[in-house]
Design a protein around this motif. Structure first.
Motif, PDB file in Angstrom:
ATOM      1  N   UNK A 173       0.857  -1.179   0.000  1.00 56.36           N
ATOM      2  CA  UNK A 173       0.000   0.000   0.000  1.00 56.36           C
ATOM      3  C   UNK A 173       0.896   1.232   0.000  1.00 56.36           C
ATOM      4  N   UNK A 174       0.614   2.150  -0.911  1.00 63.15           N
ATOM      5  CA  UNK A 174       1.465   3.324  -1.110  1.00 63.15           C
ATOM      6  C   UNK A 174       0.758   4.564  -0.576  1.00 63.15           C
ATOM      7  N   UNK A 175       1.507   5.383   0.175  1.00 62.02           N
ATOM      8  CA  UNK A 175       0.962   6.636   0.671  1.00 62.02           C
ATOM      9  C   UNK A 175       0.367   6.492   2.050  1.00 62.02           C
ATOM     10  N   UNK A 176      -0.121   7.608   2.590  1.00 62.96           N
ATOM     11  CA  UNK A 176      -0.688   7.611   3.940  1.00 62.96           C
ATOM     12  C   UNK A 176      -2.013   8.370   3.940  1.00 62.96           C
ATOM     13  N   UNK A 177      -2.802   8.172   2.903  1.00 62.40           N
ATOM     14  CA  UNK A 177      -4.036   8.940   2.772  1.00 62.40           C
ATOM     15  C   UNK A 177      -5.169   8.318   3.592  1.00 62.40           C
ATOM     16  N   UNK A 178      -6.323   8.936   3.497  1.00 65.52           N
ATOM     17  CA  UNK A 178      -7.467   8.531   4.305  1.00 65.52           C
ATOM     18  C   UNK A 178      -8.040   7.183   3.902  1.00 65.52           C
ATOM     19  N   UNK A 179      -7.593   6.644   2.759  1.00 60.32           N
ATOM     20  CA  UNK A 179      -8.104   5.351   2.300  1.00 60.32           C
ATOM     21  C   UNK A 179      -7.411   4.173   2.980  1.00 60.32           C
ATOM     22  N   UNK A 180      -6.340   4.425   3.731  1.00 59.88           N
ATOM     23  CA  UNK A 180      -5.522   3.338   4.253  1.00 59.88           C
ATOM     24  C   UNK A 180      -6.312   2.403   5.153  1.00 59.88           C
ATOM     25  N   UNK A 181      -7.112   2.958   6.041  1.00 67.04           N
ATOM     26  CA  UNK A 181      -7.880   2.106   6.948  1.00 67.04           C
ATOM     27  C   UNK A 181      -8.770   1.142   6.163  1.00 67.04           C
ATOM     28  N   UNK A 182      -9.464   1.661   5.146  1.00 66.52           N
ATOM     29  CA  UNK A 182     -10.351   0.806   4.374  1.00 66.52           C
ATOM     30  C   UNK A 182      -9.568  -0.218   3.562  1.00 66.52           C
ATOM     31  N   UNK A 183      -8.419   0.188   3.018  1.00 66.07           N
ATOM     32  CA  UNK A 183      -7.590  -0.751   2.253  1.00 66.07           C
ATOM     33  C   UNK A 183      -7.153  -1.924   3.131  1.00 66.07           C
ATOM     34  N   UNK A 184      -6.800  -1.622   4.364  1.00 67.01           N
ATOM     35  CA  UNK A 184      -6.358  -2.682   5.267  1.00 67.01           C
ATOM     36  C   UNK A 184      -7.516  -3.580   5.687  1.00 67.01           C
ATOM     37  N   UNK A 185      -8.669  -3.022   5.839  1.00 68.03           N
ATOM     38  CA  UNK A 185      -9.829  -3.861   6.136  1.00 68.03           C
ATOM     39  C   UNK A 185     -10.178  -4.739   4.933  1.00 68.03           C
ATOM     40  N   UNK A 186     -10.004  -4.197   3.752  1.00 67.73           N
ATOM     41  CA  UNK A 186     -10.306  -4.970   2.544  1.00 67.73           C
ATOM     42  C   UNK A 186      -9.391  -6.188   2.420  1.00 67.73           C
ATOM     43  N   UNK A 187      -8.080  -6.026   2.686  1.00 66.96           N
ATOM     44  CA  UNK A 187      -7.159  -7.144   2.506  1.00 66.96           C
ATOM     45  C   UNK A 187      -7.324  -8.209   3.578  1.00 66.96           C
ATOM     46  N   UNK A 188      -8.053  -7.874   4.656  1.00 63.19           N
ATOM     47  CA  UNK A 188      -8.323  -8.867   5.703  1.00 63.19           C
ATOM     48  C   UNK A 188      -9.798  -9.289   5.701  1.00 63.19           C
ATOM     49  N   UNK A 189     -10.495  -8.986   4.631  1.00 61.15           N
ATOM     50  CA  UNK A 189     -11.927  -9.329   4.526  1.00 61.15           C
ATOM     51  C   UNK A 189     -12.723  -8.798   5.712  1.00 61.15           C
ATOM     52  N   UNK A 190     -12.344  -7.600   6.164  1.00 63.86           N
ATOM     53  CA  UNK A 190     -13.091  -6.930   7.219  1.00 63.86           C
ATOM     54  C   UNK A 190     -12.704  -7.309   8.635  1.00 63.86           C
ATOM     55  N   UNK A 191     -11.810  -8.287   8.815  1.00 68.10           N
ATOM     56  CA  UNK A 191     -11.454  -8.730  10.167  1.00 68.10           C
ATOM     57  C   UNK A 191     -10.539  -7.748  10.880  1.00 68.10           C
ATOM     58  N   UNK A 192      -9.785  -6.987  10.124  1.00 67.78           N
ATOM     59  CA  UNK A 192      -8.762  -6.137  10.714  1.00 67.78           C
ATOM     60  C   UNK A 192      -7.454  -6.882  10.858  1.00 67.78           C
ATOM     61  N   UNK A 193      -6.361  -6.158  11.015  1.00 63.27           N
ATOM     62  CA  UNK A 193      -5.037  -6.773  11.075  1.00 63.27           C
ATOM     63  C   UNK A 193      -4.711  -7.185  12.508  1.00 63.27           C
ATOM     64  N   UNK A 194      -3.825  -8.140  12.648  1.00 67.78           N
ATOM     65  CA  UNK A 194      -3.449  -8.648  13.971  1.00 67.78           C
ATOM     66  C   UNK A 194      -2.344  -7.837  14.622  1.00 67.78           C
ATOM     67  N   UNK A 195      -1.342  -7.436  13.827  1.00 71.78           N
ATOM     68  CA  UNK A 195      -0.199  -6.701  14.358  1.00 71.78           C
ATOM     69  C   UNK A 195       0.134  -5.546  13.427  1.00 71.78           C
ATOM     70  N   UNK A 196       0.415  -4.391  14.011  1.00 69.91           N
ATOM     71  CA  UNK A 196       1.041  -3.281  13.289  1.00 69.91           C
ATOM     72  C   UNK A 196       2.461  -3.145  13.826  1.00 69.91           C
TER      73      UNK A 196
END
Length: 329
Positions: free
Chosen positions: A195-218
């Motif tokens: 994922x490139x950049x730090x725009x407002x879409x990042x949260x949604x992009x990360x939810x999309x790649x986890x099918x809405x579950x959210x990520x385990x570790x940052x």
């Protein structure tokens, strides 16, 4: 005699001098190493410039990582003998040891055998990056198969190591970068998503790649206001590891996310692992196994020779490298 790098005042790379000094015999608990390659680290740049957690005592030594061959061992040292190929893990203070030299002494606890098939250059570029990533993701974070980890500033040597460690345990690494030009390097480095950049879409992009579950570790070295999106992308029981502060501004932390998802926030540094004998031994075993199996290998951006040590520091300061900077002797 040994040629070593020392500095007599803080400043830019020009303060680094190669000097001839006597190489003392190893003391009790020490291993003496004929160095073949060095890894260059951001901490060394900070120490040299007077911005590290400790102040230099002049003439000051430098160097956390080295790889080479054992020359001799001090009393009480077992498990190493002359001729062994070894690497050095950052598990000591610059006030006591420095690896920038032709012949150096290291505490035996910081020394690890180099697996067959791993070059001196690779060994020199391994232990800072992989131990840092291992400590957060595996030792403290317990990352498992099927889980997702988000890796900030992913083209750093630590970031590239974190991608490999996540793949090694069959987790999903999501790499973040602010440079579109670095996206291909991260994909070639086996990031599952970039994922490139730090725009407002990042949260949604990360939810999309986890099918809405959210990520385990940052696993983030940046911080600052933009980290809010990463916090919000964490799933239930997620952990946020902050291991540097490239942006020293505060992170806005949404209280309802903490409460509703039982989140954990954790400041983290490498020495939590390397000063704990049990965790350090576990790190050595995990990383050595990955090296032996070919699953873990440092990405080496550029190699300099020993006489170019100042130039290697200048290159580190540009921040343009992808992976590790190595110096050969």
């Amino acid at each position: 005699m040994s040629r070593v790098v020392r500095f007599h005042r803080v400043g830019g790379p020009e303060v680094l001098w190669i000097e001839d000094i006597d190489a003392p015999a190893p003391k009790a608990g020490e291993v003496q190493i004929k160095v073949k390659a060095l890894g260059i680290n951001r901490a060394e740049v900070m120490y040299r410039s007077g911005h590290y957690v400790i102040k230099p005592r002049f003439p000051a030594m430098l160097g956390y990582e080295a790889a080479g061959e054992v020359v001799a061992v001090g009393s009480g040292v077992t498990g190493f003998a002359a001729g062994d190929r070894v690497g050095v893990i950052p598990a000591f203070s610059f006030a006591d040891y420095g690896m920038y030299g032709e012949v150096v002494n290291s505490p035996a606890s910081a020394v690890v055998r180099t697996p067959v098939g791993v070059s001196f250059e690779e060994a020199a570029g391994t232990w800072m990056a992989f131990t840092t990533a291992y400590g957060a993701l595996i030792s403290l974070g317990g990352l498992k198969a099927g889980e997702t980890v988000v890796i900030g500033a992913a083209t750093s040597s630590v970031g590239m190591a974190a991608i490999q460690i996540a793949n090694f345990v069959k987790a999903t690494p999501v790499a973040l970068t602010r440079s579109l030009a670095k996206k291909d390097a991260l994909l070639k480095g086996d990031a599952a998503h970039v994922l490139v950049g730090d725009d407002s879409c990042l949260r949604q992009q990360l939810r999309d790649v986890t099918d809405g579950r959210g990520v385990n570790i940052v696993f983030d070295p940046v911080g600052g206001p933009h980290a809010k999106s990463l916090v919000q992308a964490l799933g239930h029981g997620g952990t946020f590891f902050q291991y540097r502060a490239l942006d020293a501004r505060d992170i806005p932390v949404p209280v309802m996310d903490i409460l509703g998802k039982h989140l954990t926030f954790r400041g983290y540094e490498l020495f939590e692992i390397t000063t704990d004998p049990q965790r350090l031994e576990e790190a050595k075993q995990f990383i050595s196994r990955g090296l032996s199996e070919g699953a873990l290998r440092p990405v080496i951006d550029r190699t300099f020779n020993f006489d170019e040590i100042a130039e290697a520091h200048r290159y580190m300061e540009t921040g343009n490298q992808i992976g590790k900077i190595v110096v050969t002797i």
